[in-house]
Design a protein around this motif. Sequence first.
Motif, PDB file in Angstrom:
ATOM      1  N   UNK A 201       0.823  -1.219   0.000  1.00 61.94           N
ATOM      2  CA  UNK A 201       0.000   0.000   0.000  1.00 61.94           C
ATOM      3  C   UNK A 201       0.853   1.264   0.000  1.00 61.94           C
ATOM      4  N   UNK A 202       2.065   1.171   0.518  1.00 62.21           N
ATOM      5  CA  UNK A 202       3.040   2.263   0.388  1.00 62.21           C
ATOM      6  C   UNK A 202       4.425   1.636   0.484  1.00 62.21           C
ATOM      7  N   UNK A 203       5.448   2.493   0.438  1.00 62.30           N
ATOM      8  CA  UNK A 203       6.815   1.998   0.269  1.00 62.30           C
ATOM      9  C   UNK A 203       7.305   1.102   1.410  1.00 62.30           C
ATOM     10  N   UNK A 204       6.803   1.338   2.632  1.00 62.49           N
ATOM     11  CA  UNK A 204       7.299   0.576   3.786  1.00 62.49           C
ATOM     12  C   UNK A 204       6.738  -0.840   3.832  1.00 62.49           C
ATOM     13  N   UNK A 205       5.735  -1.137   3.018  1.00 63.85           N
ATOM     14  CA  UNK A 205       5.192  -2.501   3.000  1.00 63.85           C
ATOM     15  C   UNK A 205       3.859  -2.645   3.709  1.00 63.85           C
ATOM     16  N   UNK A 206       3.115  -1.553   3.859  1.00 60.12           N
ATOM     17  CA  UNK A 206       1.780  -1.645   4.482  1.00 60.12           C
ATOM     18  C   UNK A 206       0.874  -2.554   3.653  1.00 60.12           C
ATOM     19  N   UNK A 207      -0.053  -3.215   4.346  1.00 61.10           N
ATOM     20  CA  UNK A 207      -0.992  -4.076   3.624  1.00 61.10           C
ATOM     21  C   UNK A 207      -2.339  -4.097   4.333  1.00 61.10           C
ATOM     22  N   UNK A 208      -3.357  -4.507   3.583  1.00 57.52           N
ATOM     23  CA  UNK A 208      -4.694  -4.679   4.168  1.00 57.52           C
ATOM     24  C   UNK A 208      -5.114  -6.126   3.959  1.00 57.52           C
ATOM     25  N   UNK A 209      -5.841  -6.663   4.923  1.00 60.74           N
ATOM     26  CA  UNK A 209      -6.344  -8.037   4.823  1.00 60.74           C
ATOM     27  C   UNK A 209      -7.865  -7.987   4.861  1.00 60.74           C
ATOM     28  N   UNK A 210      -8.503  -8.686   3.958  1.00 59.49           N
ATOM     29  CA  UNK A 210      -9.967  -8.749   4.057  1.00 59.49           C
ATOM     30  C   UNK A 210     -10.429 -10.190   4.248  1.00 59.49           C
ATOM     31  N   UNK A 211     -11.516 -10.329   4.994  1.00 60.78           N
ATOM     32  CA  UNK A 211     -12.096 -11.648   5.269  1.00 60.78           C
ATOM     33  C   UNK A 211     -13.532 -11.649   4.774  1.00 60.78           C
ATOM     34  N   UNK A 212     -13.944 -12.762   4.163  1.00 58.94           N
ATOM     35  CA  UNK A 212     -15.338 -12.924   3.740  1.00 58.94           C
ATOM     36  C   UNK A 212     -15.828 -14.232   4.344  1.00 58.94           C
ATOM     37  N   UNK A 213     -16.837 -14.149   5.138  1.00 58.90           N
ATOM     38  CA  UNK A 213     -17.266 -15.362   5.844  1.00 58.90           C
ATOM     39  C   UNK A 213     -18.738 -15.263   6.202  1.00 58.90           C
ATOM     40  N   UNK A 214     -19.517 -16.261   5.809  1.00 61.18           N
ATOM     41  CA  UNK A 214     -20.956 -16.242   6.117  1.00 61.18           C
ATOM     42  C   UNK A 214     -21.584 -14.999   5.527  1.00 61.18           C
ATOM     43  N   UNK A 215     -22.246 -14.226   6.369  1.00 62.81           N
ATOM     44  CA  UNK A 215     -22.866 -12.993   5.858  1.00 62.81           C
ATOM     45  C   UNK A 215     -22.091 -11.761   6.304  1.00 62.81           C
ATOM     46  N   UNK A 216     -20.765 -11.961   6.607  1.00 62.91           N
ATOM     47  CA  UNK A 216     -19.982 -10.819   7.092  1.00 62.91           C
ATOM     48  C   UNK A 216     -18.714 -10.612   6.278  1.00 62.91           C
ATOM     49  N   UNK A 217     -18.279  -9.346   6.251  1.00 65.15           N
ATOM     50  CA  UNK A 217     -16.976  -9.011   5.677  1.00 65.15           C
ATOM     51  C   UNK A 217     -16.220  -8.165   6.695  1.00 65.15           C
ATOM     52  N   UNK A 218     -14.898  -8.286   6.668  1.00 64.63           N
ATOM     53  CA  UNK A 218     -14.060  -7.464   7.558  1.00 64.63           C
ATOM     54  C   UNK A 218     -12.815  -7.064   6.783  1.00 64.63           C
ATOM     55  N   UNK A 219     -12.326  -5.858   7.034  1.00 66.43           N
ATOM     56  CA  UNK A 219     -11.055  -5.417   6.438  1.00 66.43           C
ATOM     57  C   UNK A 219     -10.196  -4.876   7.565  1.00 66.43           C
ATOM     58  N   UNK A 220      -8.925  -5.316   7.602  1.00 68.14           N
ATOM     59  CA  UNK A 220      -8.013  -4.713   8.583  1.00 68.14           C
ATOM     60  C   UNK A 220      -6.818  -4.127   7.855  1.00 68.14           C
TER      61      UNK A 220
END
Length: 373
Positions: A201-220
């Motif tokens: 996501x930027x030069x230092x190596x940032x990242x986002x993780x998303x989860x999809x499960x059942x009727x829910x989604x989450x992003x960290x």
Amino acid sequence: MTKTDPTYDVLVLGGGPSGATAAICLAQAERSVLLLEAAPDPLPAGALAWVSAQWVDLLETLKLPREELLARPFQQVRFHTAMLDKEATPAFMEPAGYIVQRGTLRNALIAQARACGAEVRSGTVVQDLAQAEGHVELALSDEQKVRGKLLLLATGHQSPLIPRAGFARPGGTAILTGQVEAALPEGKIFDEPSLGVVLGLEREGSFATYLRCGNRVAISLNWLGDPAAGPRAFAKVCKDLASADILQPDLAGTAASVRLAPSPASLALDMDTHVGKHTLLIGDAGGFVAAISNEGVYPAMWSAQLATEVVLAALNSNQSQDELMSFEQQWRMTMAEYLRPPNTDMQFLLPLVFSNQPMADRLGAAFFTGETI
Ligand SMILES: Cc1cc2nc3c(=O)[nH]c(=O)nc-3n(C[C@H](O)[C@H](O)[C@H](O)COP(=O)(O)OP(=O)(O)OC[C@H]3O[C@@H](n4cnc5c(N)ncnc54)[C@H](O)[C@@H]3O)c2cc1C
């Protein structure tokens, strides 16, 4: 008037994954253990989290309910570029991990600690601690005091009780983390749990993780860039994922206002010691979080299991403090590789991940099992 309880073999401060695991292991070994946790129990099922497949062995040892905790395995993993214009799919023979709900996991751990004979006091805040010659004493919010021969500090990363117990904090990590979550519109449901990672996501190596499960989604978000830019970056990745139709609904509004918290990722490696007077640090309190993925639940439980082996030896020894000192060596021998940041320059590696399947597989193995890339 204050009242002091009889002395327990071990006090465990904090009933998250690390503290509850320690309480189970100690109670299984028939030691008297008191687990103190500020939050009430049971908790609501709560936020989604992923745990790598390695923890299955740990569940066996702890005799936790497999059906409930392993009900949502994921084999589908997708890596994305920050622009979301390229994808790579690492291959896994077995599930890469499992999606759990934090409250459900915690309730299962606490219930098992009780079933094994640990005393659990939920809804109890520990306000202070004192390390005396032969014991540790904790002052509780109800003015009671409790004593233990030994203490496991499992308070999470930012408790003032960590320096109070004599531990110097290292400089702190530059990583900030936060999570947003939502339910799908009525009637929609994912057939299979899955996980995706937006890399670079930027030069230092940032990242986002998303989860999809059942009727829910989450992003960290795991953010290593300018702290002030973190919320904006979080909102952008949520918006981009929604625009690309990878993850609906669009969580940008919530992400922009989320408070990002410092992550203790791989801090364990920088800390002078995890051993204080009659005391060991475990879980987030000891910085036991994998640098590459920010995975914390499994290493929290792993560090607790190692610490309890050391504590049991210390309780059987006349040289209890010397026995405790062996914790440092024990975790470094077994966990250090897993916790360490990648041994390669991610900026250089990322283009290869999206053009070369073996490289995608290697990043997958590093992310989910801590293998070197
Ligand atoms: C936004 C976010 C998303 C994450 N997602 C994931 C994920 O998907 N997968 C993963 O593996 N890891 C994830 N992590 C990391 C993971 O949550 C932690 O590494 C893990 O919970 C550490 O467990 P622990 O038991 O050491 O500490 P905690 O879970 O922090 O538990 C500490 C406990 O101590 C109690 N406590 C603290 N002080 C006191 C006191 N004075 N008196 C009484 N009780 C006290 C607290 O109430 C708390 O319950 C995430 C972290 C964050 C912040």
